[in-house]
Write an enzyme that holds these catalytic residues in place. Structure first.
Site, short mmCIF file in Angstrom:
data_model
loop_
_atom_site.label_atom_id
_atom_site.label_comp_id
_atom_site.label_asym_id
_atom_site.label_seq_id
_atom_site.Cartn_x
_atom_site.Cartn_y
_atom_site.Cartn_z
N LYS A 102 0.85 -1.20 0.00
CA LYS A 102 0.00 0.00 0.00
C LYS A 102 0.89 1.25 0.00
O LYS A 102 1.53 1.56 1.00
CB LYS A 102 -0.90 0.06 1.24
CG LYS A 102 -1.93 1.20 1.09
CD LYS A 102 -2.54 1.66 2.39
CE LYS A 102 -1.82 2.79 3.06
NZ LYS A 102 -1.76 4.04 2.30
N GLU A 110 10.60 1.31 9.86
CA GLU A 110 11.57 2.37 9.55
C GLU A 110 10.85 3.69 9.82
O GLU A 110 9.97 4.08 9.06
CB GLU A 110 11.98 2.32 8.07
CG GLU A 110 12.65 1.02 7.65
CD GLU A 110 14.05 0.89 8.19
OE1 GLU A 110 14.66 1.91 8.56
OE2 GLU A 110 14.53 -0.25 8.26
N CYS A 122 13.68 11.26 6.35
CA CYS A 122 13.91 10.67 7.67
C CYS A 122 15.35 10.92 8.12
O CYS A 122 15.63 11.05 9.30
CB CYS A 122 13.61 9.18 7.65
SG CYS A 122 14.55 8.29 6.42
N GLU A 177 10.43 15.85 14.98
CA GLU A 177 10.74 15.86 13.56
C GLU A 177 9.99 17.02 12.89
O GLU A 177 8.76 16.99 12.83
CB GLU A 177 10.27 14.52 12.98
CG GLU A 177 11.09 14.03 11.84
CD GLU A 177 10.57 12.70 11.32
OE1 GLU A 177 9.41 12.33 11.58
OE2 GLU A 177 11.36 12.04 10.63
#
Ligand code: NAD
Length: 507
Positions: free
Chosen positions: A191, A266, A300, A401
């Site tokens: 997906k 991850e 990331c 983040e």
């Protein structure tokens, strides 16, 4: 902010919207209820793709197809040589279609065309690397268990692997998962993110053209709820491999707990780079500029947190600000552009919120700090190259983040303090150190808690080297020879040989 380097709209003609459908058991299908969802280009404000919107029916059908294809055994027991031949063909087809894939990726994600081309080229390389691994699946044996016993340790494909991917590197990230799963002999349900579905659909077309049997890889387009949620909890799925935010990663672990399926994650990062006073400051400034603006900071591995010795902090910050003015921001369809658009309005507001919050908490905006107007691109979403100094470890901008072109500058006095600051994070994805002293670099590399450490460089990546995080940056590893291990399970076979008998029953 008119001293920045801006790339105005190229005026390039945009292609007709891409029409995406699900790939289920070898057939391209719309959704049973006819539902679709649209993606508007974040840089150009035009419709880029209209995709079938998967619901429960499509997700269950895709899982059933993957389960049946795995249980049939044809793929799982095919030779590594045959699987490698298909994976290598896929790599060749990705090369052939590079420009087409790259352009759709630009339009859906907002990233610059040059970087999209690089991403697709890198993805093909990973498919070739995984093809090589398909022929190197070796288990173990035990020949010291006594005269009449022999032990075998077989490596087997884990089964049906579900893969859920994010929007920031859609083609690269599916290529860090799928070829390794296929090399191992697994079947898959994929997906892609609802923001960037189309390049995964093109990959599905290429898998078919390369000769991958029906049902071995299935693709469902749609949202985390319900598609991703069903994939994470369904008993016929043996493993979930997820790349995305830490928050959703935790939800996936909870959803997978009901069936105790394997989970590989991850997730995000708040990646520090420590700069010692003896470093090559010009090289460090260039790499820091790359690390924070690459993919508009929607990465990331973004080097979003620098920790610089106070003796050189002012000079280094000034150098980074100077370089920031030279980085071309603008229309991602221009070859000259190095930083494109931000993925969505919501995300643009989130980035700005972090900067305004840091300012209110006492940090100083050295450059940038607001939405960027690119000439003739009024419909686009852009953020200025931004450097924030005087950041303290307690501020949200130092801990969370931001996922935008926003650099936080912290300072240190001693090596021990630098390492403590680098480790003062809930994340542990990657970290970097800049020094001419190899002992300083090695000491940092050994003490920092991160999955990857770069010394005197930033964000290099190789198919040969494993990638992943510690702490809340993830579980497991992708790439390298460990990348295939994620999709393999061990089976122990204990054999009585040489006509021996146990004689448990006496007499
Ligand atoms: P996200 O977590 O919002 O979405 C990722 C995927 O999860 C999407 O396909 C989404 O539809 C799906 N999803 C959402 N809710 C779900 C649910 N409840 N169950 C199952 N699936 C669900 O992440 P994003 O915004 O697309 O990507 C950005 C994040 O990804 C950042 O945090 C970034 O650090 C991380 N990321 C990590 C790596 C890495 O390798 N460590 C690489 C790229 C991106």
């Amino acid at each position: 902010m008119n001293d920045l380097t801006l790339i105005a709209a190229t005026g390039a003609e945009l292609p007709a919207p891409f029409k995406g459908r699900h790939l289920i058991d070898g057939a391209w299908l719309g959704s049973a209820d006819g539902a679709t969802f649209d993606r508007i280009s974040p840089a150009h404000g035009v419709l880029v793709s209209r995709s079938a919107k998967g619901g429960e029916a499509e997700t269950l059908a895709a899982i059933a197809a993957a389960r049946a294809a795995f249980d049939k055994g044809d793929w799982a027991f095919s030779s590594g040589k045959d699987r490698a031949a298909i994976l290598n063909r896929v790599a060749d087809l990705i090369d052939r279609e590079r420009e087409r894939i790259a352009r759709i990726e630009v339009l859906e994600s907002g990233k610059p065309i040059a970087q999209a081309r690089g991403e697709i080229e890198g993805a093909a390389d990973i498919w070739r690397y995984a093809a090589a691994l398909a022929r190197m699946i070796h288990g173990d044996s035990a020949n010291s268990l006594g005269a009449d016993m022999l032990g075998l340790v077989l490596k087997e494909p884990i089964g049906v692997a579900a893969m859920i991917t994010p929007w920031n590197f859609p083609f690269l990230i599916v290529s860090q998962k799928l070829p390794f799963a296929l090399a191992a002999g697994c079947t898959a349900v994929v997906k892609p993110s609802e923001m960037t579905p189309s390049t995964t659909v093109i990959l599905g077309e290429l898998l078919q053209e390369a000769g991958l049997p029906a049902g071995v890889c299935n693709i469902v387009l749609g949202y985390g709820d319900p598609v991703g949620a069903i994939m994470s909890s369904h008993p016929d799925v043996d493993m979930v491999s997820f790349t995305g935010s830490t928050g959703v990663g935790k939800r996936i672990v909870a959803a997978a707990a009901g069936t105790l399926k394997k989970v590989s994650l991850e997730l995000g990062g708040k990646n520090p780079q420590v700069i010692f006073p003896d470093a090559d400051l010009d090289a460090a400034a260039d790499a820091i500029t790359f690390g924070i603006y690459f993919n508009a900071g929607e990465c990331c591995n973004s080097g979003s947190r620098i920790i610089v010795h106070e003796d050189v902090a002012e000079a280094l910050t000034a150098r980074i600000a100077e370089l920031s003015r030279k980085v071309p921001f603008g229309d991602p369809l221009s070859d000259a552009t190095q930083v494109g658009a931000i993925i969505s309005d919501d995300h643009l507001a989130k980035i700005d919120g972090y900067v305004k919050g840091a300012q209110a908490a006492g940090a100083k905006v050295v450059i940038g700090g607001g939405v960027l107007a690119v000439p003739a691109m009024e419909a686009g979403r852009f953020y200025q190259p931004t450097v924030v100094s005087g950041v303290t470890p307690d501020m949200a901008i130092a801990r969370e983040e931001v996922f935008g072109p926003v650099l936080s500058v912290l300072t240190f006095r001693t090596e021990a303090e630098a390492i403590q600051l680098a480790n003062d994070a809930s994340f542990g994805l990657s970290a970097g150190v800049w020094s001419r002293d190899v002992h300083t670099c090695l000491n940092f590399a050994r003490r920092v808690r991160a999955g990857t450490v770069w010394t005197n460089t930033w964000m290099d990546g190789f198919a040969e080297l494993p990638f992943g995080g510690v702490k809340e940056s993830g579980l497991g590893r992708e790439l390298g020879r460990f990348g295939i291990e994620e999709y393999l399970e061990l089976k122990t076979v204990q054999m009585r040989v040489a006509r021996g008998r146990n004689n448990w029953v006496r007499g």
